[in-house]
Structure formats: structure tokens, C-alpha cells
Design a protein around this motif. Structure first.
Motif, PDB file in Angstrom:
ATOM      1  N   VAL A 155      -6.442  68.845-120.557  1.00 59.69           N
ATOM      2  CA  VAL A 155      -7.833  68.401-120.552  1.00 59.69           C
ATOM      3  C   VAL A 155      -8.730  69.543-120.051  1.00 59.69           C
ATOM      4  N   GLY A 156      -9.795  69.800-120.820  1.00 59.83           N
ATOM      5  CA  GLY A 156     -10.772  70.799-120.392  1.00 59.83           C
ATOM      6  C   GLY A 156     -10.560  72.186-120.969  1.00 59.83           C
ATOM      7  N   THR A 157      -9.448  72.399-121.717  1.00 53.55           N
ATOM      8  CA  THR A 157      -9.241  73.700-122.359  1.00 53.55           C
ATOM      9  C   THR A 157     -10.328  73.919-123.411  1.00 53.55           C
ATOM     10  N   PRO A 158     -11.000  75.078-123.409  1.00 59.77           N
ATOM     11  CA  PRO A 158     -12.072  75.309-124.389  1.00 59.77           C
ATOM     12  C   PRO A 158     -11.532  75.340-125.824  1.00 59.77           C
ATOM     13  N   ILE A 159     -12.262  74.707-126.730  1.00 63.12           N
ATOM     14  CA  ILE A 159     -11.950  74.713-128.158  1.00 63.12           C
ATOM     15  C   ILE A 159     -12.941  75.657-128.835  1.00 63.12           C
ATOM     16  N   HIS A 160     -12.405  76.566-129.671  1.00 61.01           N
ATOM     17  CA  HIS A 160     -13.239  77.600-130.281  1.00 61.01           C
ATOM     18  C   HIS A 160     -13.434  77.335-131.773  1.00 61.01           C
ATOM     19  N   ALA A 161     -14.605  77.698-132.288  1.00 69.65           N
ATOM     20  CA  ALA A 161     -14.833  77.659-133.733  1.00 69.65           C
ATOM     21  C   ALA A 161     -13.844  78.617-134.386  1.00 69.65           C
ATOM     22  N   ALA A 162     -13.113  78.136-135.404  1.00 70.95           N
ATOM     23  CA  ALA A 162     -12.086  78.979-136.026  1.00 70.95           C
ATOM     24  C   ALA A 162     -12.677  80.078-136.896  1.00 70.95           C
ATOM     25  N   ALA A 163     -13.932  79.913-137.291  1.00 68.38           N
ATOM     26  CA  ALA A 163     -14.630  80.941-138.076  1.00 68.38           C
ATOM     27  C   ALA A 163     -16.120  80.688-137.926  1.00 68.38           C
ATOM     28  N   ALA A 164     -16.917  81.651-138.329  1.00 69.69           N
ATOM     29  CA  ALA A 164     -18.372  81.460-138.297  1.00 69.69           C
ATOM     30  C   ALA A 164     -18.751  80.334-139.247  1.00 69.69           C
ATOM     31  N   GLY A 165     -19.791  79.599-138.920  1.00 76.35           N
ATOM     32  CA  GLY A 165     -20.215  78.516-139.787  1.00 76.35           C
ATOM     33  C   GLY A 165     -21.374  77.748-139.193  1.00 76.35           C
ATOM     34  N   THR A 166     -21.589  76.563-139.752  1.00 76.73           N
ATOM     35  CA  THR A 166     -22.678  75.686-139.328  1.00 76.73           C
ATOM     36  C   THR A 166     -22.088  74.360-138.871  1.00 76.73           C
ATOM     37  N   VAL A 167     -22.574  73.854-137.739  1.00 77.31           N
ATOM     38  CA  VAL A 167     -22.124  72.552-137.246  1.00 77.31           C
ATOM     39  C   VAL A 167     -22.715  71.474-138.159  1.00 77.31           C
ATOM     40  N   VAL A 168     -21.869  70.609-138.704  1.00 79.69           N
ATOM     41  CA  VAL A 168     -22.402  69.536-139.552  1.00 79.69           C
ATOM     42  C   VAL A 168     -22.285  68.161-138.888  1.00 79.69           C
ATOM     43  N   GLU A 169     -21.304  67.971-137.999  1.00 78.23           N
ATOM     44  CA  GLU A 169     -21.184  66.670-137.335  1.00 78.23           C
ATOM     45  C   GLU A 169     -20.701  66.858-135.899  1.00 78.23           C
ATOM     46  N   VAL A 170     -21.306  66.082-134.983  1.00 79.19           N
ATOM     47  CA  VAL A 170     -20.812  65.943-133.606  1.00 79.19           C
ATOM     48  C   VAL A 170     -20.815  64.441-133.358  1.00 79.19           C
ATOM     49  N   VAL A 171     -19.638  63.826-133.416  1.00 83.82           N
ATOM     50  CA  VAL A 171     -19.568  62.377-133.575  1.00 83.82           C
ATOM     51  C   VAL A 171     -18.486  61.782-132.671  1.00 83.82           C
ATOM     52  N   CYS A 172     -18.742  60.562-132.193  1.00 82.70           N
ATOM     53  CA  CYS A 172     -17.695  59.754-131.572  1.00 82.70           C
ATOM     54  C   CYS A 172     -17.156  58.813-132.645  1.00 82.70           C
ATOM     55  N   ASN A 173     -15.902  58.971-132.993  1.00 81.89           N
ATOM     56  CA  ASN A 173     -15.269  58.154-134.031  1.00 81.89           C
ATOM     57  C   ASN A 173     -14.147  57.365-133.373  1.00 81.89           C
ATOM     58  N   ILE A 174     -14.401  56.087-133.156  1.00 82.10           N
ATOM     59  CA  ILE A 174     -13.408  55.274-132.455  1.00 82.10           C
ATOM     60  C   ILE A 174     -13.569  53.820-132.870  1.00 82.10           C
ATOM     61  N   GLU A 175     -12.456  53.109-132.732  1.00 80.04           N
ATOM     62  CA  GLU A 175     -12.427  51.681-133.034  1.00 80.04           C
ATOM     63  C   GLU A 175     -13.484  50.938-132.199  1.00 80.04           C
ATOM     64  N   ALA A 176     -14.139  49.966-132.815  1.00 75.27           N
ATOM     65  CA  ALA A 176     -15.176  49.197-132.116  1.00 75.27           C
ATOM     66  C   ALA A 176     -14.628  48.640-130.804  1.00 75.27           C
TER      67      ALA A 176
END
Ligand SMILES: [Zn+2]
Length: 363
Positions: free
Chosen positions: A245-266
């Protein structure tokens, strides 16, 4: 010696029908369900330049080793056929007469002969709206990427296509760039008129994913287990990198962010650890890269630290490892999709060979 022959052939092609150092191998496309993609390189993440319907005749110049294709109806193979115009199709979708072998592309012919004429320099003149690059000379052709106003262009040749009224001129001419993609000449400023596209100016196959630039591991120091579409989990369209938990996640290549979403069961929250019985990808970020490639990063501990529309560099931190959604331990679930947008389970590919081919092995 071999190289000299190829150069002569390229020059001669402007005057007479294309000449090859050896006879082309005749073959037939076997792709009954959908047309076969003809690509700029020997992998499915190379740009699709056109399609060929089932039963099409093709002339194969030679074969190169590329991405292994398991899904073709003819054979399982990592061989790709280079056609006489310099484009590629997977040999998994091609039938030849029994016993006919295709020669390997000689070292001297890879990359194939350069266009007989030097590229014409130009620049995008599209104002505020980026100019779209496409797989063919029409707006109905597949969208591959966008180029901002002022982007320098290296134009190999011009081809007649859909008529466009643009900022520079109204024209039905489209410019084929050195990477094999097309842009409407209506939005291109240039000082000279590029030559017409002929067999001699066939697109130079790009290295797989070259348009997308440099690739890096999304989780340096951690490795992924093979796990893409396994027999026991055929709907798992990514790979998992176990972490903390807390390890930084890096963009694998240059690009544009298209979604920042919480996707979970109701009824559940992405802001606490999920579980094996809870559906959803949890907090995730989706990036769009050049060349029609998207990447997806799931199960973040909290909302990603980027926002939709933001440009990110390769290696930029976009969020932190967690266990939100359908997850029983902290890990990064990482997906790679081709021919995007949109992303769908059907256009996900195994990230392991993809990342290996892009100089950023993750397992
Ligand atoms: Zn997973």
C-alpha cells in the motif's frame, strides 16, 4: 550487395511495375469473421494502415519474427509476412499452397528501402483544434493520434482521398507521413508539393509503438505474474503486480489522462480495502497514448493524483497502490489496450510481451 539491388529496385519502381529481388509468394487471407488488419510493423500495436477482406490475394515479399499470434485460424506463429508494398500481416491469418516457404527478410532489407524521394517538410496549421492522424486518407479511417498546431511534419507523399475544407486550403489530397499515418493536406503548411504516393514510396514500417515514445515500468522494482486471460480466469484482461500500500504508480508512457474513476459494486467504497467477492476495478486511472494505445491502472488506495485531460510524462506518478475494488491484497492491476479509444475487453492485449517489446519488461 543485396542493398544495392534494393535501391535499384526502388528507383525502377517509379518507371515500371514494382521489381523485387525474388518472386513474391502468392497467398490468401483467411479471416472469415472480420477484415484482416494490414499494419506498419510486425505486431498488433503497430498502426493499422488498411484492411483486407477474407479471401483477398496477397503478395508476400518475406517474413520477419514479430508478436506471437495465438488467435489466427491458420496457425499459431510469431512470423509476420511483409507484403510487396512494405506493410505487414500476421502469418497466422494467411494460407499458402502446401509446401510453399516464404524466405526470411534479409538483414539488408530491414528496414526496407527508403522512399526514392526525400520527405517534404511541413507543419500542422490547424489552430486550436489538434489535427487528427488516420490510418487512411479519409475521416472514416481509424483515428490514430492528434498533432497540435505547429507540429513539424515529415511528408513522404500525397494520396487522393476525402475532400476537406481546412485552414490552409480546400483539397482532397492527404499527406502520408514517415510513420505511415495520414493527415488531411487542408491543415498542413508546407513550401513544396510532396510527390504522389506510388509503390516506391510505400510506408516505412515503424518500430512497434514508436509513435507512443518511451515506455517505463508502471511499478519499478515489482514484477507481474503471467495472468492475462488464463484458462481459469479468461476475463482477466491485465496482469497483476503484487506490491505494498502506498507504492507510487507511474504512467507507463507519455499520454493524456482520460479517466480517474471509482469503479466498485454498489454499496461499497473505493476508499477502503475491497475484497475477492466485491466487483470492480476500484480507484483507477486510464491513460490515452499516441498510436491508439491505452493503459489502465486499477485498485489504487485512493483517487489518482491526476485529473482527466491532464498531460502526463512517462514515469510521472499518477496514483498509489492499494487494494480497492475486486482485490484481496495490495497490488496494481495493469492493462494495455490497442486501437483505442474506446477501450474494451476485446482490445486488451497481454501487457507482458508488449512491455518487453517496448524496452520496459515488467515480468
Ligand atoms: Zn488483475
Amino acid at each position: 550487395m543485396r542493398k544495392t539491388i534494393i535501391v535499384i529496385a526502388a528507383v525502377a519502381a517509379a518507371l515500371v511495375p514494382p521489381v523485387s529481388a525474388h518472386a513474391a509468394t502468392k497467398a490468401t487471407v483467411v479471416s472469415p469473421e472480420r477484415p484482416l488488419n494490414v499494419r506498419a510493423g510486425a505486431a498488433v500495436w503497430s498502426a493499422s494502415l488498411r484492411t483486407l477482406p477474407h479471401g483477398s490475394a496477397v503478395d508476400i515479399d518475406c517474413q520477419v519474427k514479430g508478436q506471437r499470434i495465438d488467435a489466427g485460424p491458420v496457425r499459431v506463429t510469431d512470423q509476420w509476412d511483409r507484403l510487396t508494398d512494405g506493410t505487414y500481416v500476421s502469418d497466422a491469418w494467411v494460407r499458402r499452397a502446401p509446401g510453399v516457404q516464404v524466405p526470411a527478410c534479409a538483414q539488408a532489407t530491414a528496414p526496407p528501402a527508403a522512399p526514392a524521394t526525400p520527405a517534404t517538410a511541413g507543419a500542422v496549421a490547424s489552430g486550436a483544434i489538434p489535427l487528427k492522424t488516420r490510418s487512411g486518407p479519409a475521416r472514416t479511417a481509424q483515428l490514430l493520434s492528434s498533432l497540435g498546431d505547429g507540429t513539424p511534419l515529415s511528408i513522404v507523399c500525397q494520396e487522393r482521398g476525402e475532400s476537406i475544407a481546412g485552414a490552409v486550403r480546400s483539397t482532397d489530397m492527404w499527406d502520408r507521413l514517415a510513420s505511415g499515418v495520414y493527415v488531411s493536406d487542408a491543415y498542413v503548411r508546407r513550401e513544396a508539393t510532396p510527390p504522389a504516393c506510388t509503390a516506391a514510396a510505400a510506408p516505412v514500417p515503424a518500430a512497434p509503438g514508436a509513435e507512443a515514445g518511451r515506455w517505463v515500468s508502471p511499478l519499478p522494482g515489482f514484477t507481474a505474474r503471467p495472468g492475462f486471460r488464463t484458462p481459469t480466469n479468461p476475463n482477466h484482461v491485465g496482469v497483476d503486480l503484487m506490491s505494498f500500500v502506498g507504492t507510487p504508480i507511474h504512467a507507463a508512457a507519455a499520454g493524456t489522462v482520460v479517466e480517474v474513476v471509482c469503479n466498485i459494486e454498489a454499496g461499497h467504497s473505493c476508499d477502503q480495502p475491497g475484497g475477492a467477492s466485491i466487483g470492480g476495478c476500484g480507484w483507477y486511472v486510464k491513460l490515452q497514448h499516441a498510436g491508439g494505445i491505452s493503459t489502465l491502472y486499477c485498485h489504487m488506495v485512493r483517487r489518482g493524483v491526476v485529473r482527466p485531460g491532464q498531460k502526463v510524462a512517462a514515469g510521472q506518478v499518477i496514483g498509489y497502490v492499494g487494494s480497492s475494488g475486486n482485490s484481496s491484497a495490495p497490488h496494481l492491476h495493469y492493462e494495455v489496450h490497442v486501437n483505442t479509444p474506446p477501450t474494451s475487453p476485446g482490445n486488451a492485449i497481454d501487457p507482458l510481451p508488449f512491455m518487453r517489446a517496448h524496452g520496459a519488461p515488467i515480468g
